[in-house]
Scaffold this motif. Sequence first.
Motif, PDB file in Angstrom:
ATOM      1  N   ILE A 171      13.271  -5.814 -62.467  1.00 61.58           N
ATOM      2  CA  ILE A 171      13.336  -5.325 -63.845  1.00 61.58           C
ATOM      3  C   ILE A 171      13.161  -3.816 -63.821  1.00 61.58           C
ATOM      4  O   ILE A 171      12.174  -3.306 -63.287  1.00 61.58           O
ATOM      5  CB  ILE A 171      12.255  -5.983 -64.723  1.00 61.58           C
ATOM      6  N   GLY A 172      14.116  -3.105 -64.380  1.00 63.91           N
ATOM      7  CA  GLY A 172      14.087  -1.644 -64.359  1.00 63.91           C
ATOM      8  C   GLY A 172      13.228  -1.050 -65.471  1.00 63.91           C
ATOM      9  O   GLY A 172      12.832  -1.732 -66.415  1.00 63.91           O
ATOM     10  N   THR A 173      12.972   0.248 -65.346  1.00 62.42           N
ATOM     11  CA  THR A 173      12.144   0.950 -66.324  1.00 62.42           C
ATOM     12  C   THR A 173      12.749   0.900 -67.727  1.00 62.42           C
ATOM     13  O   THR A 173      12.035   0.728 -68.718  1.00 62.42           O
ATOM     14  CB  THR A 173      11.964   2.425 -65.896  1.00 62.42           C
ATOM     15  N   ASP A 174      14.073   1.035 -67.809  1.00 58.19           N
ATOM     16  CA  ASP A 174      14.735   1.005 -69.118  1.00 58.19           C
ATOM     17  C   ASP A 174      14.522  -0.328 -69.828  1.00 58.19           C
ATOM     18  O   ASP A 174      14.338  -0.372 -71.047  1.00 58.19           O
ATOM     19  CB  ASP A 174      16.236   1.264 -68.961  1.00 58.19           C
ATOM     20  N   GLU A 175      14.559  -1.420 -69.065  1.00 65.54           N
ATOM     21  CA  GLU A 175      14.352  -2.742 -69.669  1.00 65.54           C
ATOM     22  C   GLU A 175      12.921  -2.884 -70.184  1.00 65.54           C
ATOM     23  O   GLU A 175      12.686  -3.468 -71.254  1.00 65.54           O
ATOM     24  CB  GLU A 175      14.644  -3.843 -68.644  1.00 65.54           C
ATOM     25  N   CYS A 186       9.087  -1.383 -76.741  1.00 66.25           N
ATOM     26  CA  CYS A 186       9.365  -0.737 -78.035  1.00 66.25           C
ATOM     27  C   CYS A 186       9.628  -1.786 -79.111  1.00 66.25           C
ATOM     28  O   CYS A 186       9.188  -1.642 -80.259  1.00 66.25           O
ATOM     29  CB  CYS A 186      10.556   0.207 -77.919  1.00 66.25           C
ATOM     30  N   LYS A 187      10.323  -2.835 -78.726  1.00 66.98           N
ATOM     31  CA  LYS A 187      10.591  -3.915 -79.679  1.00 66.98           C
ATOM     32  C   LYS A 187       9.295  -4.607 -80.082  1.00 66.98           C
ATOM     33  O   LYS A 187       9.079  -4.926 -81.267  1.00 66.98           O
ATOM     34  CB  LYS A 187      11.556  -4.925 -79.036  1.00 66.98           C
ATOM     35  N   ALA A 232      12.977   4.491 -78.135  1.00 68.41           N
ATOM     36  CA  ALA A 232      13.323   3.956 -76.812  1.00 68.41           C
ATOM     37  C   ALA A 232      14.262   4.915 -76.078  1.00 68.41           C
ATOM     38  O   ALA A 232      14.077   5.183 -74.880  1.00 68.41           O
ATOM     39  CB  ALA A 232      13.971   2.585 -76.962  1.00 68.41           C
ATOM     40  N   ALA A 233      15.239   5.459 -76.807  1.00 71.28           N
ATOM     41  CA  ALA A 233      16.191   6.396 -76.188  1.00 71.28           C
ATOM     42  C   ALA A 233      15.481   7.667 -75.728  1.00 71.28           C
ATOM     43  O   ALA A 233      15.773   8.199 -74.647  1.00 71.28           O
ATOM     44  CB  ALA A 233      17.290   6.744 -77.188  1.00 71.28           C
ATOM     45  N   LYS A 236      13.494   6.936 -72.574  1.00 72.17           N
ATOM     46  CA  LYS A 236      14.395   6.850 -71.416  1.00 72.17           C
ATOM     47  C   LYS A 236      14.819   8.241 -70.948  1.00 72.17           C
ATOM     48  O   LYS A 236      14.950   8.490 -69.749  1.00 72.17           O
ATOM     49  CB  LYS A 236      15.622   6.016 -71.768  1.00 72.17           C
ATOM     50  N   GLU A 237      15.037   9.140 -71.896  1.00 71.05           N
ATOM     51  CA  GLU A 237      15.438  10.504 -71.560  1.00 71.05           C
ATOM     52  C   GLU A 237      14.317  11.226 -70.821  1.00 71.05           C
ATOM     53  O   GLU A 237      14.563  11.999 -69.889  1.00 71.05           O
ATOM     54  CB  GLU A 237      15.795  11.264 -72.842  1.00 71.05           C
ATOM     55  N   ILE A 238      13.074  10.969 -71.238  1.00 70.39           N
ATOM     56  CA  ILE A 238      11.906  11.613 -70.623  1.00 70.39           C
ATOM     57  C   ILE A 238      11.814  11.278 -69.131  1.00 70.39           C
ATOM     58  O   ILE A 238      11.458  12.125 -68.307  1.00 70.39           O
ATOM     59  CB  ILE A 238      10.610  11.194 -71.358  1.00 70.39           C
ATOM     60  N   ILE A 239      12.134  10.036 -68.784  1.00 69.92           N
ATOM     61  CA  ILE A 239      11.963   9.596 -67.384  1.00 69.92           C
ATOM     62  C   ILE A 239      13.289   9.552 -66.620  1.00 69.92           C
ATOM     63  O   ILE A 239      13.369   8.931 -65.550  1.00 69.92           O
ATOM     64  CB  ILE A 239      11.307   8.198 -67.336  1.00 69.92           C
TER      65      ILE A 239
END
Length: 226
Positions: A147-151, A157-158, A167-168, A171-174
Amino acid sequence: MENIVPLTSREMDIGRWGRRDKKRDEAKRICTKLKKEEGISKETAEKIMALYHQIDLKHLAPKQIDITLCAIAIIACRNKKTPVGVKQVAQIVGLIPSVDSRRKHRQGETVKYFLSKKKQKNYNLVRDVNKRIRCLERELGIERTPIGTDEYIDFFCKKIGFTDGIAAKAKEIIKNIEIEKTTPRSIAVAAIRIAAPEKITTEKLVKITGVKDTTIRKAEKIIEEQ
């Protein structure tokens, strides 16, 4: 001396069916609670039940049945890329009971001693569940789905109730963060904390994600350094 009448084969079958129904009902209860408390999808719940029907629980002791049910749920969640932790599932199964430490203190057991015992017990439990997961994966020929960080970010967040914009941003931060020093789960939680417009409390994040406060702070430091 009272004569013991042996059970007929039909009576033994009825007893086995009853135990099997009870185990199936327990698996369904776990799915229902995971959907309610962890927000797993219908497909993930169906995967849990599909795996349950592939496993033979007939000769297992009650605690081993609970550990196996916990392992099945974790395998299904990972297979469907649903990042639910072992401790969260273990609490739902009933392997980790909810205990009031203040009550323990009043009973003459110091909070520090009680918490240290609980920590050790939880560590042993997680180890046993992970061991069972590996055995079942080999037995069923299942390859572990990473399972990746984005998932993790999308899932947490949900659960928190944040918008897709948060969430976006997380994701941009990392985006270019090296995460060899820690896990994708903790990096995701730290990124959400940084991205949140109103700082969410560490206590709330710990409760929702299951990641320790010290781990969150360590992950935040890794992000800030890069």
